[in-house]
Design a protein around this motif. Structure first.
Motif, mmCIF file in Angstrom:
data_model
loop_
_atom_site.group_PDB
_atom_site.id
_atom_site.type_symbol
_atom_site.label_atom_id
_atom_site.label_comp_id
_atom_site.label_asym_id
_atom_site.label_seq_id
_atom_site.Cartn_x
_atom_site.Cartn_y
_atom_site.Cartn_z
ATOM 1 N N HIS A 198 -22.415 -53.857 8.583
ATOM 2 C CA HIS A 198 -22.091 -54.208 7.190
ATOM 3 C C HIS A 198 -21.145 -55.401 7.155
ATOM 4 N N HIS A 199 -21.500 -56.366 6.329
ATOM 5 C CA HIS A 199 -20.599 -57.475 6.027
ATOM 6 C C HIS A 199 -20.829 -57.847 4.568
ATOM 7 N N PRO A 200 -19.759 -57.941 3.767
ATOM 8 C CA PRO A 200 -19.950 -58.225 2.333
ATOM 9 C C PRO A 200 -20.658 -59.538 2.057
ATOM 10 N N LYS A 201 -20.645 -60.473 3.030
ATOM 11 C CA LYS A 201 -21.291 -61.775 2.829
ATOM 12 C C LYS A 201 -22.682 -61.846 3.467
ATOM 13 N N ILE A 202 -23.112 -60.730 4.088
ATOM 14 C CA ILE A 202 -24.445 -60.664 4.700
ATOM 15 C C ILE A 202 -25.251 -59.514 4.110
ATOM 16 N N GLY A 203 -24.629 -58.339 4.021
ATOM 17 C CA GLY A 203 -25.317 -57.160 3.531
ATOM 18 C C GLY A 203 -25.174 -56.000 4.502
ATOM 19 N N THR A 204 -25.980 -54.970 4.267
ATOM 20 C CA THR A 204 -25.930 -53.751 5.077
ATOM 21 C C THR A 204 -27.275 -53.533 5.750
ATOM 22 N N TRP A 205 -27.262 -53.402 7.066
ATOM 23 C CA TRP A 205 -28.468 -53.212 7.853
ATOM 24 C C TRP A 205 -28.297 -52.009 8.779
ATOM 25 N N LEU A 206 -29.372 -51.258 8.973
ATOM 26 C CA LEU A 206 -29.401 -50.170 9.939
ATOM 27 C C LEU A 206 -30.706 -50.261 10.719
ATOM 28 N N GLY A 207 -30.708 -49.754 11.950
ATOM 29 C CA GLY A 207 -31.939 -49.801 12.725
ATOM 30 C C GLY A 207 -31.869 -48.973 13.991
ATOM 31 N N ALA A 208 -33.022 -48.843 14.613
ATOM 32 C CA ALA A 208 -33.162 -48.123 15.881
ATOM 33 C C ALA A 208 -34.176 -48.896 16.718
ATOM 34 N N SER A 209 -33.686 -49.870 17.478
ATOM 35 C CA SER A 209 -34.575 -50.789 18.190
ATOM 36 C C SER A 209 -34.932 -50.280 19.583
ATOM 37 N N PRO A 210 -36.216 -50.334 19.958
ATOM 38 C CA PRO A 210 -36.620 -49.954 21.312
ATOM 39 C C PRO A 210 -36.583 -51.116 22.303
ATOM 40 N N GLU A 211 -36.261 -52.332 21.820
ATOM 41 C CA GLU A 211 -36.460 -53.521 22.665
ATOM 42 C C GLU A 211 -35.160 -54.253 22.968
ATOM 43 N N GLN A 212 -34.862 -54.369 24.251
ATOM 44 C CA GLN A 212 -33.711 -55.153 24.685
ATOM 45 C C GLN A 212 -34.112 -56.620 24.797
ATOM 46 N N LEU A 213 -33.299 -57.500 24.244
ATOM 47 C CA LEU A 213 -33.535 -58.936 24.418
ATOM 48 C C LEU A 213 -33.011 -59.393 25.771
ATOM 49 N N LEU A 214 -31.763 -59.001 26.081
ATOM 50 C CA LEU A 214 -31.130 -59.501 27.295
ATOM 51 C C LEU A 214 -29.880 -58.687 27.594
ATOM 52 N N LYS A 215 -29.720 -58.313 28.869
ATOM 53 C CA LYS A 215 -28.458 -57.751 29.342
ATOM 54 C C LYS A 215 -27.981 -58.635 30.471
ATOM 55 N N ALA A 216 -26.739 -59.110 30.364
ATOM 56 C CA ALA A 216 -26.277 -60.105 31.328
ATOM 57 C C ALA A 216 -24.803 -59.922 31.647
ATOM 58 N N ASN A 217 -24.464 -60.176 32.913
ATOM 59 C CA ASN A 217 -23.066 -60.327 33.292
ATOM 60 C C ASN A 217 -22.859 -61.779 33.731
ATOM 61 N N PHE A 246 -30.072 -56.753 21.773
ATOM 62 C CA PHE A 246 -31.330 -56.096 21.421
ATOM 63 C C PHE A 246 -32.020 -56.847 20.290
ATOM 64 N N VAL A 247 -33.348 -56.707 20.237
ATOM 65 C CA VAL A 247 -34.131 -57.310 19.161
ATOM 66 C C VAL A 247 -34.040 -56.397 17.937
ATOM 67 N N ASN A 248 -33.854 -56.974 16.769
ATOM 68 C CA ASN A 248 -33.651 -56.175 15.551
ATOM 69 C C ASN A 248 -34.995 -55.692 14.994
ATOM 70 N N LEU A 249 -35.481 -54.607 15.580
ATOM 71 C CA LEU A 249 -36.742 -53.972 15.173
ATOM 72 C C LEU A 249 -36.456 -52.599 14.572
ATOM 73 N N ARG A 250 -37.479 -52.006 13.931
ATOM 74 C CA ARG A 250 -37.364 -50.679 13.290
ATOM 75 C C ARG A 250 -36.077 -50.628 12.476
ATOM 76 N N CYS A 251 -35.961 -51.573 11.563
ATOM 77 C CA CYS A 251 -34.705 -51.729 10.837
ATOM 78 C C CYS A 251 -34.939 -51.717 9.337
ATOM 79 N N MET A 252 -33.848 -51.605 8.603
ATOM 80 C CA MET A 252 -33.914 -51.669 7.147
ATOM 81 C C MET A 252 -32.644 -52.304 6.606
ATOM 82 N N GLN A 253 -32.799 -52.958 5.468
ATOM 83 C CA GLN A 253 -31.673 -53.540 4.762
ATOM 84 C C GLN A 253 -31.445 -52.737 3.492
ATOM 85 N N ILE A 254 -30.208 -52.332 3.254
ATOM 86 C CA ILE A 254 -29.869 -51.554 2.061
ATOM 87 C C ILE A 254 -29.311 -52.500 1.009
ATOM 88 N N GLU A 255 -29.906 -52.465 -0.186
ATOM 89 C CA GLU A 255 -29.503 -53.400 -1.234
ATOM 90 C C GLU A 255 -29.837 -52.816 -2.599
#
Length: 348
Positions: free
Chosen positions: A153-172, A303-312
């Protein structure tokens, strides 16, 4: 000491930025609660905090560690599938027709040799008579144990929730891990998951593209055999890819090479992306963008933002996409998008 649940509710009530999230197969819910409403941008990916980035690459925001209060709390979760699939799935005929027409355009473009694959999506809006943000996030954590679950949640972006199965990148500092994820089918309860040629071909497109991009700047690349993984009530095909950073490859460069991946955009990337922007007739915004820990304890876990929703405004905007190849069938792709919409509809 108040609980994390109370902290989320209080910060949301104060309309201040925060993120809470749970990594795959973890019982630990972490949070960053920003103490002001400034919108911070990522400049060079050396920042530390939680990044939230859009599909088109124009918006890369962060809840920074040094402006936030950190929280961590263990939540004892039940196993998956505690929620039943009893949501009303009556099809919206107009939405179905529009999406199938869009898929048909994509197939025609592939047959015209414009690109090999494109991922096409749609948005569906659901009215919310009663919505509790904290309760909804708790349900997501409990239901989707093998996914990256978040509430941002950010007042200047909105509210998002999700449950993503896909990793974009894990790095050290020295090395990275990513994945190719494609193909979707509902869990039938069968002992073995059988994939058709269309799904196998789609997965190979994704794998080959990611490997070719990374090999151009890194000599140390390892690629696993493809295998089936379950996310909620859906199965996907997954290939693990890992490698080493070097003089020509750092975190920022790796993100630029990978995002948006062929699993959410297409092959080749720029041509398929242009087709998406020209034909989907809506703005994906942060859907199929990426999010996650950036340089926290010397590790980035994105993670990739999949299986998500925006509340508005007492509505939930749901987002669903399907990988289109020359063998795609518009009606089957519509049905796949409906199956994907159930991830969020079960929670609502």
């Amino acid at each position: 000491m108040i609980s994390l649940i109370d902290k989320i509710a209080l910060h949301h009530q104060q309309n201040l930025p925060f993120v809470v999230y749970c990594k795959p197969n973890s019982n630990t819910v972490k949070g960053l609660f920003q103490d002001n409403d400034t919108l911070f941008e990522v400049r060079d990916f050396t920042e530390k905090g939680f990044v939230f980035a859009s599909f088109d690459g124009s918006q890369n925001y962060i809840i920074p560690e040094n402006e936030s209060e950190e929280w961590s709390e263990d939540w004892i979760s039940n196993h998956e599938s505690i929620l039943q699939n009893d949501f009303d799935t009556n099809d919206d005929i107009t939405a179905q027709t529009n999406f199938q027409d869009l898929v048909g355009k994509g197939i025609q473009a592939i047959q015209n040799n414009e690109f090999q694959k494109v991922v096409l999506s749609r948005m569906e809006t659901v009215s919310l008579a009663h919505f509790e943000l904290v309760t909804t996030f708790q349900k997501l954590v409990q239901q989707y144990r093998s996914a990256f679950v978040y509430c941002f949640h950010h007042p200047k972006i909105g509210t998002w929730l999700g449950a993503s199965p896909e990793q974009l990148l894990k790095a050290n500092i020295n090395s990275f891990e990513t994945m190719a994820l494609a193909g979707t089918q509902k869990d039938s309860g069968a002992a073995t998951v059988i994939w058709q040629q269309k799904e196998q071909e789609e997965q190979q497109f994704v794998t080959d593209y990611i490997v070719s991009k990374l090999k151009s700047v890194s000599t140390e690349i390892q690629v696993s055999e493809a295998y089936s993984v379950k996310a909620g009530t859906l199965w996907h095909i997954k290939t693990d890819i890992s490698g080493e950073f070097g003089p020509e490859l750092n975190l920022k460069k790796a993100i630029q090479l990978l995002h948006p991946t062929p699993a959410v955009c297409g092959v080749p990337k720029e041509i398929s992306k242009a087709f998406i922007v020209a034909n989907e007739n809506y703005n994906r915004s942060f859907y199929t963008g990426f999010l996650g820990e950036l340089n926290r304890n010397f590790v980035s876990d994105l993670f990739v933002n999949l299986r998500c929703m925006q509340i508005e405004n007492k509505q939930a905007h749901l987002y669903m996409g399907c990988g289109i190849t020359k063998d795609s069938d518009p009606e089957k792709e519509w049905r796949e998008s409906v199956n994907k919409s159930m991830t969020m509809k079960r929670i609502l």
